[in-house]
Design a protein around this motif. Structure first.
Motif, short mmCIF file in Angstrom:
data_model
loop_
_atom_site.label_atom_id
_atom_site.label_comp_id
_atom_site.label_asym_id
_atom_site.label_seq_id
_atom_site.Cartn_x
_atom_site.Cartn_y
_atom_site.Cartn_z
N UNK A 77 -5.98 -11.79 3.56
CA UNK A 77 -5.00 -10.80 3.93
C UNK A 77 -5.84 -9.62 3.49
N UNK A 78 -5.60 -8.55 4.49
CA UNK A 78 -6.33 -7.27 4.21
C UNK A 78 -5.17 -6.05 4.26
N UNK A 79 -5.50 -5.27 2.93
CA UNK A 79 -4.43 -4.19 2.67
C UNK A 79 -5.30 -2.56 3.22
N UNK A 80 -4.69 -1.90 3.76
CA UNK A 80 -5.58 -0.67 4.15
C UNK A 80 -4.43 0.42 3.62
N UNK A 81 -4.73 1.27 2.46
CA UNK A 81 -3.87 2.45 1.96
C UNK A 81 -4.57 3.52 2.50
N UNK A 82 -3.96 4.43 3.66
CA UNK A 82 -4.69 5.49 4.20
C UNK A 82 -3.62 6.73 3.51
N UNK A 83 -4.27 8.04 3.65
CA UNK A 83 -3.81 9.34 3.37
C UNK A 83 -2.64 9.45 4.46
N UNK A 84 -1.57 10.09 3.87
CA UNK A 84 -0.27 10.37 4.91
C UNK A 84 -0.41 11.52 5.46
N UNK A 107 0.72 -1.21 -0.06
CA UNK A 107 -0.11 -0.02 -0.14
C UNK A 107 0.95 1.42 0.05
N UNK A 108 0.39 2.12 -0.77
CA UNK A 108 0.97 3.40 -0.87
C UNK A 108 0.38 4.63 0.15
#
Length: 255
Positions: free
Chosen positions: A193-200, A8-9
């Protein structure tokens, strides 16, 4: 099981500045490729920032030439990128919150957010989701933010054979504990498998929490960003075993 590297980015979007955000996405893609990443998932509306008031004027058709640099980079790096963008499927139609899948093979797929957050109906219309990505023996189901707040969404993904659930999100500091617990719970409950891409960083007036994360199919945390800022969170499977790590990106890397 075949080897697989997902990431994730955790990116910071510049409000409404799509050209600048494209350049930041290209930098993330190059950095991810350097770590062997095959699939890279960006946050909700990553190419515009979470800016409902700007979405109407910024919305594009999924195949718009604006995305050509990203699609060409995906092909060149042999990396599939899932980017966030407001779209219209036909001229004059309502604006959808989309996750656009820019394939390493040059393909384009579209996932549209099915469950709007309260208040989003002022700027957006609900979408229809999208098919899971076929990835060897794996099936990767996509979600955009409020989708995962409906337990039926990950459940239906698992029932359809998904092995990975990848969500691009905007989660604030106030919502992080609840939302991350939900996603971790889905991993354990459904064997995903769970991916969470949140704003930085801040977006749309929200103080985003960062702390993007990946959980293994038994619910244990593989890796997470320690806070806000630009980062990659990477999970790698080899011989059926998953490992994870977080990599901070400096300002020079994402310009």
């Amino acid at each position: 099981m075949t080897a697989l590297t997902l990431a994730v980015a955790q990116s910071i979007s510049i409000a409404g500045d799509v050209p600048a955000n494209i350049q930041r996405h290209l930098a993330f893609m190059r950095a991810a490729a350097g770590h062997g990443v095959q699939l890279l998932v960006f946050p909700e509306l990553s190419l515009t920032g979470y800016e409902p008031s700007l979405a109407g004027e910024l919305a594009i058709a999924p195949a718009d030439a604006l995305l050509t640099p990203l699609r060409e980079m995906a092909r060149a790096l042999r990396l599939t990128a899932v980017v966030g963008m407001p779209i219209r499927l036909t001229p004059g139609a309502g604006v959808l919150i989309a996750a656009l899948v820019l394939g390493a093979d040059g393909s384009l797929a579209v996932y549209t957010k099915q469950h709007l957050h309260p208040g989003e109906e002022v700027a957006f219309v609900a979408g229809q989701g999208g098919v899971a990505l076929e990835w060897g023996d794996d099936r990767i189901a996509l979600a955009v933010c409020a989708d995962f707040s409906h337990a039926s969404h990950p459940r239906q993904a698992a029932q359809a054979g998904a092995t990975v659930y990848a969500a691009g999100v905007l989660i604030s500091e106030g919502g992080y504990a609840t939302d991350s617990a939900l996603l971790q719970g889905y991993a354990a409950e459904h064997g995903l498998v769970v991916l969470m891409a949140n704003h930085g960083g801040p977006s749309g007036g929200w103080a985003c929490a960062g702390r993007s994360a990946i959980w293994a199919a038994d619910g244990h945390l593989l890796a997470a960003a320690p806070g806000v800022g630009d980062a990659l969170v990477i999970a790698h499977r080899d011989s059926g075993r998953w490992t994870g790590r977080s990599v901070a990106l400096c300002a020079e890397e994402v310009r």
